[in-house]
Motif scaffolding. Structure first.
Motif, PDB file in Angstrom:
ATOM      1  N   SER A 155       0.844  -1.641   0.139  1.00 53.79           N
ATOM      2  CA  SER A 155       0.057   0.059  -0.064  1.00 53.79           C
ATOM      3  C   SER A 155       0.708   1.359  -0.484  1.00 53.79           C
ATOM      4  CB  SER A 155      -0.705  -0.391   0.928  1.00 53.79           C
ATOM      5  OG  SER A 155      -0.498  -0.134   2.777  1.00 53.79           O
ATOM      6  N   THR A 156       1.740   0.894   0.287  1.00 51.14           N
ATOM      7  CA  THR A 156       3.066   2.708   0.714  1.00 51.14           C
ATOM      8  C   THR A 156       4.100   2.423  -0.457  1.00 51.14           C
ATOM      9  OG1 THR A 156       3.772   1.987   2.886  1.00 51.14           O
ATOM     10  CG2 THR A 156       1.559   3.627   2.874  1.00 51.14           C
ATOM     11  N   LEU A 157       3.916   0.892  -0.669  1.00 53.57           N
ATOM     12  CA  LEU A 157       5.364   0.763  -1.675  1.00 53.57           C
ATOM     13  C   LEU A 157       6.049   1.880  -2.694  1.00 53.57           C
ATOM     14  CD1 LEU A 157       6.552  -2.053  -2.002  1.00 53.57           C
ATOM     15  CD2 LEU A 157       5.110  -2.165  -4.313  1.00 53.57           C
ATOM     16  N   SER A 158       5.221   3.014  -3.131  1.00 48.31           N
ATOM     17  CA  SER A 158       6.319   3.648  -4.071  1.00 48.31           C
ATOM     18  C   SER A 158       6.466   4.951  -2.331  1.00 48.31           C
ATOM     19  CB  SER A 158       5.385   4.542  -4.802  1.00 48.31           C
ATOM     20  OG  SER A 158       3.959   4.858  -4.294  1.00 48.31           O
ATOM     21  N   HIS A 159       5.847   5.350  -1.294  1.00 49.06           N
ATOM     22  CA  HIS A 159       5.686   6.411  -0.565  1.00 49.06           C
ATOM     23  C   HIS A 159       7.166   5.926   0.414  1.00 49.06           C
ATOM     24  CE1 HIS A 159       1.945   7.995  -2.155  1.00 49.06           C
ATOM     25  NE2 HIS A 159       1.419   7.321  -1.929  1.00 49.06           N
ATOM     26  N   THR A 160       7.592   4.825   0.678  1.00 47.56           N
ATOM     27  CA  THR A 160       8.367   4.882   2.099  1.00 47.56           C
ATOM     28  C   THR A 160       9.964   5.143   1.088  1.00 47.56           C
ATOM     29  OG1 THR A 160       7.026   3.105   3.474  1.00 47.56           O
ATOM     30  CG2 THR A 160       9.853   3.463   3.890  1.00 47.56           C
ATOM     31  N   PRO A 161       9.854   4.704  -0.117  1.00 48.30           N
ATOM     32  CA  PRO A 161      11.316   5.442  -0.404  1.00 48.30           C
ATOM     33  C   PRO A 161      11.471   7.381  -0.626  1.00 48.30           C
ATOM     34  CG  PRO A 161      10.786   3.265  -1.722  1.00 48.30           C
ATOM     35  CD  PRO A 161       9.534   3.385  -0.672  1.00 48.30           C
ATOM     36  N   GLU A 162      10.386   7.514  -1.113  1.00 49.77           N
ATOM     37  CA  GLU A 162      10.478   8.396  -1.456  1.00 49.77           C
ATOM     38  C   GLU A 162      10.596  10.147  -0.131  1.00 49.77           C
ATOM     39  OE1 GLU A 162       6.450   9.917  -3.550  1.00 49.77           O
ATOM     40  OE2 GLU A 162       6.191  11.055  -2.087  1.00 49.77           O
ATOM     41  N   THR A 163      10.126   9.168   0.821  1.00 54.72           N
ATOM     42  CA  THR A 163      10.165   9.715   2.059  1.00 54.72           C
ATOM     43  C   THR A 163      11.321   9.850   2.745  1.00 54.72           C
ATOM     44  OG1 THR A 163       7.935   9.038   2.484  1.00 54.72           O
ATOM     45  CG2 THR A 163       8.801  10.234   4.299  1.00 54.72           C
ATOM     46  N   VAL A 164      11.903   8.514   2.348  1.00 51.38           N
ATOM     47  CA  VAL A 164      13.544   8.212   3.100  1.00 51.38           C
ATOM     48  C   VAL A 164      13.939   9.471   2.617  1.00 51.38           C
ATOM     49  CG1 VAL A 164      15.205   6.577   3.124  1.00 51.38           C
ATOM     50  CG2 VAL A 164      12.976   6.453   4.637  1.00 51.38           C
ATOM     51  N   GLN A 165      13.976   9.171   0.499  1.00 52.02           N
ATOM     52  CA  GLN A 165      14.899  10.346   0.500  1.00 52.02           C
ATOM     53  C   GLN A 165      14.169  12.049   1.059  1.00 52.02           C
ATOM     54  OE1 GLN A 165      13.761  10.658  -3.940  1.00 52.02           O
ATOM     55  NE2 GLN A 165      15.944  11.092  -4.133  1.00 52.02           N
ATOM     56  N   ARG A 166      13.314  11.779   1.224  1.00 51.82           N
ATOM     57  CA  ARG A 166      13.130  13.534   1.608  1.00 51.82           C
ATOM     58  C   ARG A 166      14.070  13.838   3.049  1.00 51.82           C
ATOM     59  NH1 ARG A 166       8.525  16.728  -0.478  1.00 51.82           N
ATOM     60  NH2 ARG A 166       7.905  17.909   1.119  1.00 51.82           N
ATOM     61  N   LEU A 167      13.399  12.683   3.509  1.00 49.86           N
ATOM     62  CA  LEU A 167      14.385  13.083   4.997  1.00 49.86           C
ATOM     63  C   LEU A 167      15.881  13.625   5.055  1.00 49.86           C
ATOM     64  CD1 LEU A 167      12.830  10.185   7.383  1.00 49.86           C
ATOM     65  CD2 LEU A 167      12.200  13.220   7.715  1.00 49.86           C
ATOM     66  N   ARG A 168      16.669  12.696   3.669  1.00 49.11           N
ATOM     67  CA  ARG A 168      17.438  12.487   4.275  1.00 49.11           C
ATOM     68  C   ARG A 168      17.712  14.138   2.806  1.00 49.11           C
ATOM     69  NH1 ARG A 168      19.485   7.522   5.014  1.00 49.11           N
ATOM     70  NH2 ARG A 168      21.717   8.046   3.961  1.00 49.11           N
ATOM     71  N   SER A 169      17.716  14.001   1.633  1.00 48.82           N
ATOM     72  CA  SER A 169      18.464  15.160   1.051  1.00 48.82           C
ATOM     73  C   SER A 169      17.066  16.541   1.728  1.00 48.82           C
ATOM     74  CB  SER A 169      17.585  14.755  -0.391  1.00 48.82           C
ATOM     75  OG  SER A 169      16.300  14.869  -0.416  1.00 48.82           O
ATOM     76  N   GLN A 170      16.085  16.505   2.069  1.00 44.81           N
ATOM     77  CA  GLN A 170      15.328  17.674   2.243  1.00 44.81           C
ATOM     78  C   GLN A 170      15.840  18.115   3.758  1.00 44.81           C
ATOM     79  OE1 GLN A 170      11.613  18.593   0.397  1.00 44.81           O
ATOM     80  NE2 GLN A 170      10.585  19.656   2.192  1.00 44.81           N
ATOM     81  N   HIS A 171      16.174  17.523   4.272  1.00 45.12           N
ATOM     82  CA  HIS A 171      16.176  17.854   5.866  1.00 45.12           C
ATOM     83  C   HIS A 171      17.230  17.564   6.915  1.00 45.12           C
ATOM     84  CE1 HIS A 171      11.631  18.500   6.688  1.00 45.12           C
ATOM     85  NE2 HIS A 171      11.386  17.550   5.461  1.00 45.12           N
ATOM     86  N   GLY A 172      17.904  16.660   5.404  1.00 49.48           N
ATOM     87  CA  GLY A 172      19.737  16.400   6.289  1.00 49.48           C
ATOM     88  C   GLY A 172      19.553  15.741   7.111  1.00 49.48           C
ATOM     89  N   VAL A 173      18.780  14.423   7.764  1.00 44.95           N
ATOM     90  CA  VAL A 173      18.926  13.401   8.785  1.00 44.95           C
ATOM     91  C   VAL A 173      19.094  11.763   8.015  1.00 44.95           C
ATOM     92  CG1 VAL A 173      17.587  14.941  10.134  1.00 44.95           C
ATOM     93  CG2 VAL A 173      16.395  13.751   8.680  1.00 44.95           C
ATOM     94  N   ALA A 174      19.095  11.494   9.347  1.00 39.67           N
ATOM     95  CA  ALA A 174      19.591   9.819   8.197  1.00 39.67           C
ATOM     96  C   ALA A 174      17.741   9.500   8.050  1.00 39.67           C
ATOM     97  CB  ALA A 174      20.695   9.364   9.638  1.00 39.67           C
ATOM     98  N   GLY A 175      17.486   9.449   7.377  1.00 41.76           N
ATOM     99  CA  GLY A 175      16.242   8.692   7.131  1.00 41.76           C
ATOM    100  C   GLY A 175      16.139   7.130   7.412  1.00 41.76           C
ATOM    101  N   VAL A 176      15.580   6.126   7.543  1.00 41.26           N
ATOM    102  CA  VAL A 176      15.858   4.739   7.782  1.00 41.26           C
ATOM    103  C   VAL A 176      14.762   4.487   7.256  1.00 41.26           C
ATOM    104  CG1 VAL A 176      16.418   3.402   9.162  1.00 41.26           C
ATOM    105  CG2 VAL A 176      18.688   5.176   9.428  1.00 41.26           C
ATOM    106  N   PRO A 177      14.421   3.301   6.321  1.00 40.01           N
ATOM    107  CA  PRO A 177      13.469   2.920   5.962  1.00 40.01           C
ATOM    108  C   PRO A 177      13.115   1.218   7.106  1.00 40.01           C
ATOM    109  CG  PRO A 177      15.449   2.039   4.475  1.00 40.01           C
ATOM    110  CD  PRO A 177      15.482   3.590   5.179  1.00 40.01           C
ATOM    111  N   HIS A 178      11.707   1.028   6.570  1.00 43.19           N
ATOM    112  CA  HIS A 178      11.409  -0.144   7.345  1.00 43.19           C
ATOM    113  C   HIS A 178      10.830  -0.807   6.298  1.00 43.19           C
ATOM    114  CE1 HIS A 178       9.646   1.289  11.612  1.00 43.19           C
ATOM    115  NE2 HIS A 178      10.584   2.034  11.187  1.00 43.19           N
ATOM    116  N   ILE A 179      11.211  -2.538   6.378  1.00 45.87           N
ATOM    117  CA  ILE A 179      10.613  -3.640   4.902  1.00 45.87           C
ATOM    118  C   ILE A 179      10.318  -3.890   5.458  1.00 45.87           C
ATOM    119  CG2 ILE A 179      12.038  -4.459   3.383  1.00 45.87           C
ATOM    120  CD1 ILE A 179      14.666  -2.862   2.807  1.00 45.87           C
ATOM    121  N   THR A 180       9.088  -4.233   5.185  1.00 49.38           N
ATOM    122  CA  THR A 180       8.538  -5.829   5.316  1.00 49.38           C
ATOM    123  C   THR A 180       8.897  -6.952   4.104  1.00 49.38           C
ATOM    124  OG1 THR A 180       6.780  -4.776   4.995  1.00 49.38           O
ATOM    125  CG2 THR A 180       6.344  -4.562   6.807  1.00 49.38           C
TER     126      THR A 180
END
Ligand code: FAD
Length: 273
Positions: free
Chosen positions: A44-69
């Motif tokens: 259901s959020t297949l495409s949204h998790t990577p996009e959000t991780v990238q947003r955290l890393r590039s836009q906010h400069g924080v260590a964005g970490v993905p959950h994988i199920t």
């Protein structure tokens, strides 16, 4: 200082994205070790998790970490996600089985998180720091508490580096779980998952589903405050901050906050610590 981390879910709408940005901006000030992003099992959020991780890393400069199920996705999909996360610069993942509505699991899928940990180790060596889930009050589908602990050990033996627990409001359950894990030879850090209380009726529903016990005296207090939002907030923050304090004093190696993409309930706790 006890390391802290924050968990978010991936926003799907522009409004949710704005809210996430606002919360991340505020919570960043607490210097978290990482900010993780959940993954909806079943795609259901297949495409949204990577996009959000990238947003955290590039836009906010924080260590964005993905959950994988691993349920609801096949090995090839998981392989390409891992490649994508490596390309985004991730060196930590939270590896989970996930929960899928019945009937959605396709043949050939992995059944347990331990198999996902094995795949990550087999194909990426030590590149990723792998976090797994742990359940001080026992996973709701486990045959019993001891079987659940043995299954936890299988994940650790497969190569998990540390664990984050399901949330709980009873420190005895956590400390006993850690002692039992140590007795089984599990020596990785076991980080308590902390659920701030904002919407109490929603929390009660979540807790029923995931098997987290809310102490009766807390339920009674919440009931007494009724619609008095200020009292509910103050009580909830005091209660959860006291829980965190006991955990830190008892040697918890970190705190992982389930933010539900809100900053205020988590900040209210951190300010009290
Ligand atoms: P597992 O470790 O595979 O365990 C699941 C059940 O199977 C347990 O009852 C266990 O005792 C049993 N079991 C394990 N191995 C064996 C075996 N070899 N033989 C027999 N039984 C076995 N869900 C999401 O969908 N997305 C998320 O992003 C997400 N993030 C989470 C983050 C944290 C920190 C936590 C604590 C939970 C998260 N969850 C998430 C929920 C999680 O997916 C569910 O709790 C799920 O039901 C179990 O996942 P697991 O990784 O613990 O599974």
């Amino acid at each position: 200082m006890t390391p802290i981390s924050f968990e978010f879910y991936p926003p799907k709408t522009e409004e949710q994205r704005t809210q996430l940005d606002r919360s991340v901006q505020k919570l960043k000030a607490h210097a978290p070790q990482f900010m993780s992003v959940t993954f909806g099992a079943g795609g259901s959020t297949l495409s949204h998790t990577p996009e959000t991780v990238q947003r955290l890393r590039s836009q906010h400069g924080v260590a964005g970490v993905p959950h994988i199920t691993c349920v609801g996705g096949n090995r090839e999909e998981i392989r390409s996600l891992l490649k994508l996360y490596r390309a985004l610069g991730c060196d930590r993942v939270v590896a989970l089985r996930g929960d899928t509505p019945s009937g959605m699991v396709r043949s050939g899928d992995m059944r347990y998180a331990s198999e996902l940990v094995e795949l990550i180790r087999a194909e990426h060596g030590d590149h990723f720091h792998v976090e797994v889930a742990a359940y001080p009050e026992t996973h709701p589908q486990a045959e019993d508490a001891l079987a659940d602990l043995r299954h936890f050990k299988i994940k650790v033996d497969a190569g998990a580096n540390s664990a984050i627990t399901q949330y709980f409001y009873n420190t005895d359950a956590y400390f006993r779980f850690v002692d039992d894990a140590r007795a089984l030879g599990i020596d990785i850090p076991i980080i308590p998952g902390i659920m701030p209380i904002s919407n109490f009726s929603q929390l009660r529903r979540f807790s029923e589903a995931c098997g987290a016990e809310i102490p009766r005296w807390v339920v009674q207090r919440m009931r007494a405050y009724g619609d008095d939002v200020d009292s509910v907030r103050a009580f909830a923050s005091d209660f959860v901050a006291a829980l965190c304090r006991r955990l830190i004093e008892g040697g918890a190696p970190g705190l992982h906050f389930y933010t539900l993409n809100l900053s205020k309930p988590t900040q209210a706790i951190l300010q009290r610590l």
